[in-house]
Design a protein around this motif. Structure first.
Motif, short mmCIF file in Angstrom:
data_model
loop_
_atom_site.label_atom_id
_atom_site.label_comp_id
_atom_site.label_asym_id
_atom_site.label_seq_id
_atom_site.Cartn_x
_atom_site.Cartn_y
_atom_site.Cartn_z
N SER A 113 6.00 2.24 9.48
CA SER A 113 4.71 2.79 9.04
C SER A 113 3.64 2.74 10.14
CB SER A 113 4.21 2.07 7.79
OG SER A 113 4.20 0.68 7.99
N CYS A 158 0.87 -1.19 0.00
CA CYS A 158 0.00 0.00 0.00
C CYS A 158 0.91 1.23 0.00
CB CYS A 158 -0.87 0.00 1.25
SG CYS A 158 0.14 0.07 2.73
N PHE A 159 0.27 2.39 -0.09
CA PHE A 159 1.01 3.65 -0.15
C PHE A 159 1.96 3.83 1.05
CE2 PHE A 159 0.49 7.69 2.18
CZ PHE A 159 1.35 8.50 1.45
N GLY A 160 1.44 3.54 2.27
CA GLY A 160 2.24 3.78 3.49
C GLY A 160 3.44 2.87 3.58
N CYS A 186 -8.39 2.61 6.30
CA CYS A 186 -7.65 3.17 5.16
C CYS A 186 -8.29 2.71 3.84
CB CYS A 186 -6.23 2.67 5.32
SG CYS A 186 -5.27 2.73 3.89
N ALA A 243 -0.86 -5.73 2.44
CA ALA A 243 -0.24 -4.43 2.16
C ALA A 243 1.27 -4.43 2.35
CB ALA A 243 -0.85 -3.38 3.08
N ALA A 283 -6.90 2.05 1.13
CA ALA A 283 -6.13 0.94 0.54
C ALA A 283 -6.64 -0.38 1.09
CB ALA A 283 -4.65 1.10 0.87
N THR A 284 -6.96 -0.40 2.38
CA THR A 284 -7.44 -1.63 3.02
C THR A 284 -8.81 -1.99 2.48
OG1 THR A 284 -6.27 -0.99 5.01
CG2 THR A 284 -7.95 -2.67 5.26
N THR A 330 -6.44 0.96 11.15
CA THR A 330 -6.59 1.28 9.73
C THR A 330 -6.92 0.05 8.88
OG1 THR A 330 -4.22 1.04 9.40
CG2 THR A 330 -5.03 3.28 9.75
N THR A 331 -6.54 -1.13 9.37
CA THR A 331 -6.76 -2.34 8.58
C THR A 331 -8.01 -3.11 9.02
OG1 THR A 331 -5.20 -3.39 10.07
CG2 THR A 331 -4.35 -2.73 7.93
N PHE A 359 -1.69 8.20 7.29
CA PHE A 359 -3.04 7.82 7.76
C PHE A 359 -3.01 7.40 9.23
CE2 PHE A 359 -3.53 6.55 3.11
CZ PHE A 359 -4.01 7.80 2.77
N VAL A 360 -1.90 6.80 9.64
CA VAL A 360 -1.75 6.43 11.06
C VAL A 360 -1.55 7.72 11.87
CG1 VAL A 360 -0.32 5.16 12.73
CG2 VAL A 360 -0.82 4.15 10.50
S1 SF4 Z 1 -2.71 0.10 5.08
FE1 SF4 Z 1 -3.22 2.26 4.83
S2 SF4 Z 1 -2.82 3.10 6.85
FE2 SF4 Z 1 -1.76 1.18 6.82
S3 SF4 Z 1 0.30 1.69 6.12
FE3 SF4 Z 1 -0.91 1.18 4.32
S4 SF4 Z 1 -1.66 3.15 3.51
FE4 SF4 Z 1 -1.01 3.43 5.63
#
Ligand code: SF4
Length: 289
Positions: free
Chosen positions: A74, A12-14, A193, A264, A195-196, A164-165, A99-100
């Motif tokens: 992260s 994921c992005f993070g 999130c 992720a 992404a989740t 977030t997940t 996001f965290v």
């Molecule tokens: S799942 Fe979402 S909140 Fe968790 S690290 Fe990845 S982008 Fe960030």
């Protein structure tokens, strides 16, 4: 055999951001400098090992006189640990996912407004521990099942927040129950999130349309385990593997379509190896017919 990989499978992005920050730091670091992450940077042993090869080592704590660089993963760290790090002679690279960070800020805000915090998540997960550390002591409750709701202080004003997940459906069911039993005002933060959610939605669709579902990711990765549970509830032929080495040919007997999703913290190169292994097994089976 048709193999379909969920478009959102993998980093994921993070996680992508945190791993890049660690790799960039390793490239910029002098040979004499110590580069550490506080705990494994992500929940994937293969990625942690590949970072070690670049000189980035995971540690559980640091000595008082350490002159090293510390990379915050992260998931973030507890607020008191961050304060202690700032008071030492260490350089901090903060790779906490934004996001965290946002969830930490929500808790700080709600706490200062007098809300009792209800966090939905796994109390042993580092992200939950880092986020909830921004609440006042004894002014929060971590919920992992609907049974835990019997402990909520019904006469307090409540702020609900989730890991977030978290599974969206479970968070919704907690919110519904809390609305039924509390007497005072409630605020709800949507910290699941995107992404989740995207990964979970895609995996659900994929699991309902394939004969076998493979979930790739670290056995210690919460979001991978959640994906496995979501897929298993839809497709009983769901298997969780950490690497291609665990893929078993028996799973694919009579399978026409295989779906693949990944947590992720699973890098693309592991997903590719899993796909290639399944393809190879399929080719071998065709040759044997
Ligand atoms: S799942 Fe979402 S909140 Fe968790 S690290 Fe990845 S982008 Fe960030």
């Amino acid at each position: 055999m048709n193999i379909i990989v969920a478009p959102s499978a993998g980093f994921c992005f993070g996680v992508k951001r945190a791993v890049k920050m660690a790799v960039d730091a390793a490239e910029a670091c002098k040979p004499s400098e110590k580069l550490n992450t506080l705990g494994p940077i992500i929940h994937n042993p293969q990625v942690v090992k590949s970072l070690e090869e670049k000189g980035v080592y995971s540690v559980n704590g640091i000595e008082d006189d350490c002159h090293c660089t510390i990379i915050i993963r992260s998931h973030g760290v507890k607020s008191d640990i961050m304060e202690r790090l700032k008071s030492k002679k260490v350089t901090i690279i903060d790779a906490t996912c934004p996001f965290v960070k946002r969830a930490q800020n929500y808790i700080t805000m709600a706490t200062s407004d007098g809300y009792f915090i209800i966090m939905v998540g796994d109390k042993n997960h580092p992200e939950v521990q880092s986020v909830i550390s921004f609440a006042d002591k004894n002014r929060f409750l971590i919920i992992n099942g609907l049974d835990d709701l019997k402990n909520i202080p019904v006469s307090e004003k409540l702020a609900l927040i989730s890991q977030t997940t978290q599974d969206v459906n479970f968070y919704n069911s907690v919110i519904n129950e809390v609305f039924k039993i509390t007497k005072k005002e409630i605020i709800v933060f949507n910290t699941i999130c995107d992404a989740t959610k995207l990964k979970q939605d895609e995996s659900k669709i994929l699991a309902s349309n394939v004969d076998v579902m493979i979930v790739v990711g670290g056995y210690n990765s919460a979001n991978t385990n959640k994906l496995k549970n979501i897929c298993k509830a839809i497709q009983k032929n769901t298997y969780h593997v950490e690497t291609e080495k665990e893929v078993d040919s028996k799973w694919f007997i009579n399978a026409k379509t295989v779906g693949i999703t990944a947590g992720a913290s699973t890098p693309d190169w592991i997903i590719e190896k899993v796909v290639n292994t399944i393809r190879h097994l399929d080719n071998n089976q065709k040759m044997a017919i």
